[in-house]
Design an enzyme around this catalytic site. Structure first.
Site, PDB file in Angstrom:
ATOM      1  N   ARG A  53       0.792  -1.319  -0.001  1.00 39.55           N
ATOM      2  CA  ARG A  53       0.052  -0.193  -0.016  1.00 39.55           C
ATOM      3  C   ARG A  53       0.832   1.195   0.074  1.00 39.55           C
ATOM      4  O   ARG A  53       1.842   1.330   0.611  1.00 39.55           O
ATOM      5  CB  ARG A  53      -1.074   0.041   1.171  1.00 39.55           C
ATOM      6  CG  ARG A  53      -1.502   1.346   1.378  1.00 39.55           C
ATOM      7  CD  ARG A  53      -2.664   1.525   2.427  1.00 39.55           C
ATOM      8  NE  ARG A  53      -2.727   2.653   3.129  1.00 39.55           N
ATOM      9  CZ  ARG A  53      -3.134   3.762   2.674  1.00 39.55           C
ATOM     10  NH1 ARG A  53      -3.163   3.927   1.480  1.00 39.55           N
ATOM     11  NH2 ARG A  53      -2.956   4.865   3.167  1.00 39.55           N
ATOM     12  N   MET A  75      -6.074   4.812   6.843  1.00 40.83           N
ATOM     13  CA  MET A  75      -7.290   4.147   7.013  1.00 40.83           C
ATOM     14  C   MET A  75      -7.353   2.637   6.409  1.00 40.83           C
ATOM     15  O   MET A  75      -8.531   2.150   6.679  1.00 40.83           O
ATOM     16  CB  MET A  75      -8.623   5.011   6.312  1.00 40.83           C
ATOM     17  CG  MET A  75      -8.652   6.255   6.838  1.00 40.83           C
ATOM     18  SD  MET A  75     -10.342   7.079   6.166  1.00 40.83           S
ATOM     19  CE  MET A  75     -11.545   6.158   6.718  1.00 40.83           C
ATOM     20  N   GLU A  76      -6.244   2.139   6.142  1.00 36.21           N
ATOM     21  CA  GLU A  76      -6.358   0.819   5.533  1.00 36.21           C
ATOM     22  C   GLU A  76      -4.878  -0.187   6.081  1.00 36.21           C
ATOM     23  O   GLU A  76      -5.616  -1.429   5.672  1.00 36.21           O
ATOM     24  CB  GLU A  76      -6.010   1.056   4.010  1.00 36.21           C
ATOM     25  CG  GLU A  76      -7.115   1.726   3.239  1.00 36.21           C
ATOM     26  CD  GLU A  76      -7.136   3.243   3.078  1.00 36.21           C
ATOM     27  OE1 GLU A  76      -8.134   3.835   2.867  1.00 36.21           O
ATOM     28  OE2 GLU A  76      -6.074   3.691   3.465  1.00 36.21           O
ATOM     29  N   SER A 110       1.204  13.816   4.747  1.00 35.26           N
ATOM     30  CA  SER A 110       0.729  14.802   3.759  1.00 35.26           C
ATOM     31  C   SER A 110      -0.019  16.009   4.729  1.00 35.26           C
ATOM     32  O   SER A 110      -0.166  17.297   4.349  1.00 35.26           O
ATOM     33  CB  SER A 110      -0.697  14.282   3.064  1.00 35.26           C
ATOM     34  OG  SER A 110      -1.538  13.781   3.923  1.00 35.26           O
ATOM     35  N   ASP A 111      -0.308  15.921   5.695  1.00 33.75           N
ATOM     36  CA  ASP A 111      -0.861  16.769   6.721  1.00 33.75           C
ATOM     37  C   ASP A 111      -0.573  16.452   8.221  1.00 33.75           C
ATOM     38  O   ASP A 111      -0.291  15.340   8.500  1.00 33.75           O
ATOM     39  CB  ASP A 111      -2.123  16.730   6.690  1.00 33.75           C
ATOM     40  CG  ASP A 111      -2.961  15.920   7.033  1.00 33.75           C
ATOM     41  OD1 ASP A 111      -3.675  15.712   7.920  1.00 33.75           O
ATOM     42  OD2 ASP A 111      -3.127  14.873   6.228  1.00 33.75           O
ATOM     43  N   GLY A 117       0.429   5.323   0.275  1.00 32.65           N
ATOM     44  CA  GLY A 117      -0.654   6.186   0.278  1.00 32.65           C
ATOM     45  C   GLY A 117      -0.229   7.433   1.206  1.00 32.65           C
ATOM     46  O   GLY A 117       1.007   7.620   1.553  1.00 32.65           O
ATOM     47  N   SER A 118      -1.199   8.158   1.865  1.00 32.52           N
ATOM     48  CA  SER A 118      -1.026   9.444   2.695  1.00 32.52           C
ATOM     49  C   SER A 118      -1.114   9.251   4.040  1.00 32.52           C
ATOM     50  O   SER A 118      -2.025   8.218   4.342  1.00 32.52           O
ATOM     51  CB  SER A 118      -1.427  10.669   2.250  1.00 32.52           C
ATOM     52  OG  SER A 118      -3.024  10.515   2.185  1.00 32.52           O
TER      53      SER A 118
END
Length: 237
Positions: free
Chosen positions: A88, A181-182, A204-205, A90-91
C-alpha cells in the site's frame, strides 16, 4: 477469471501489486514509473495496470478508502489472481511533533479501531504487522535514496472525521507515526491468506499543527515513496 470487482484474467496481474487509495493515482504511477503498461481493470472505476519496472513485472491498482474497500480488492487479488505481495502506498496524518510534513513512514505495524480483524480472528486482538523482509527492503531502499524514512506503527481509523480528538493524545503517547485508514486491514488479509504485505505512507498533513502539503509538494514526496516501494521490490527478488 474475473471477480465481481476485478475484470481480469489469471496472469494479468504481477505477483507484486502496489496499491494507492486513489485509482487515478494508480494511473499516474503506471504512466510515470512503469514501461509496457496495459490496463487490466476498470470495474467501478478502480483502475488497475500491469507493466515493468527495470524489467520486473509489477502491477498497480487502487483500493479505495477504508478497510472494507481495500480488504475486498486485496482478497480478490490474492485468491483469484495469484498475488503474493501487496504494498500500500498512500498518505497519512501525523500526530506527534517529531514527525514532520513530507516524512516517509514505513508501517511496521498497524493499530486500529476497526472490528474487521477481530471478526477474522474470532473476536481476539490480532497484531497486524507487515512482513519483516519487506520492511527491511523498504528501509534499505530509502537509505540508498538518502531518505530518512521513519519505521513504526500506524493507526488505521474507521472514521476520517474523528468525533473524539483526545484519541490523538493517546496515539502520540504510544508513538503512532501516522493515521490512515487501510494498513491494518491489508495486513489482516495478507495474514489470513498467507501472503506478504507492507504499507508505506507520506505525511501529507499534521493533525496537531494543521500544516498541509501543497499539491506540488505531495507530487514530489509521493514520487519518492513510489520509488522506495519499487526499489524495495527489486531488493526482495
Amino acid at each position: 477469471m474475473a471477480t465481481p470487482h476485478i475484470n481480469a484474467e489469471m496472469g494479468d496481474f504481477a505477483d507484486v501489486v502496489l496499491m494507492p487509495g486513489d485509482p487515478l493515482r494508480a494511473k499516474h504511477i503506471a504512466e510515470t514509473f512503469l514501461q509496457d503498461v496495459r490496463q487490466v481493470n476498470n470495474v467501478r472505476g478502480m483502475l488497475g495496470f500491469t507493466g515493468t519496472y527495470k524489467g520486473r513485472k509489477i502491477s498497480v491498482m487502487g483500493h479505495g478508502m477504508g478497510i472494507p474497500s481495500c480488504s475486498i480488492y486485496a482478497k480478490e487479488l490474492i485468491t483469484d489472481f495469484g498475488v503474493k505481495k501487496i504494498i500500500r502506498v498512500g498518505s497519512c496524518g501525523a500526530v506527534s511533533m517529531d514527525v514532520k510534513l513530507r516524512d516517509v513512514v514505513i508501517g511496521m505495524g498497524a493499530c486500529t479501531d476497526s472490528k474487521v480483524n477481530r471478526l477474522r480472528f474470532k473476536d481476539n486482538d490480532f497484531a497486524a504487522i507487515a512482513d519483516f523482509d519487506m520492511v527491511r527492503n523498504a528501509a534499505d531502499a530509502a537509505k540508498a535514496k538518502g531518505i530518512d524514512a521513519r519505521v513504526g506503527n500506524l493507526f488505521s481509523a474507521d472514521l476520517f472525521y474523528s468525533p473524539d480528538p483526545t484519541m490523538f493524545d493517546v496515539m502520540e503517547k504510544y508513538g503512532i507515526l501516522g493515521v490512515e485508514m487501510e494498513a491494518a486491514g491489508i495486513y489482516g488479509v495478507a495474514a489470513e491468506f498467507g501472503v506478504k504485505a507492507l504499507t508505506i505512507c507520506t505525511v501529507s498533513d499534521h493533525i496537531r499543527t494543521h500544516e498541509q502539503t501543497t499539491a506540488a509538494e505531495r507530487q514530489t514526496t509521493f514520487n519518492d515513496m513510489i520509488e522506495i516501494a519499487l526499489e524495495s521490490v527489486l531488493l526482495g527478488d
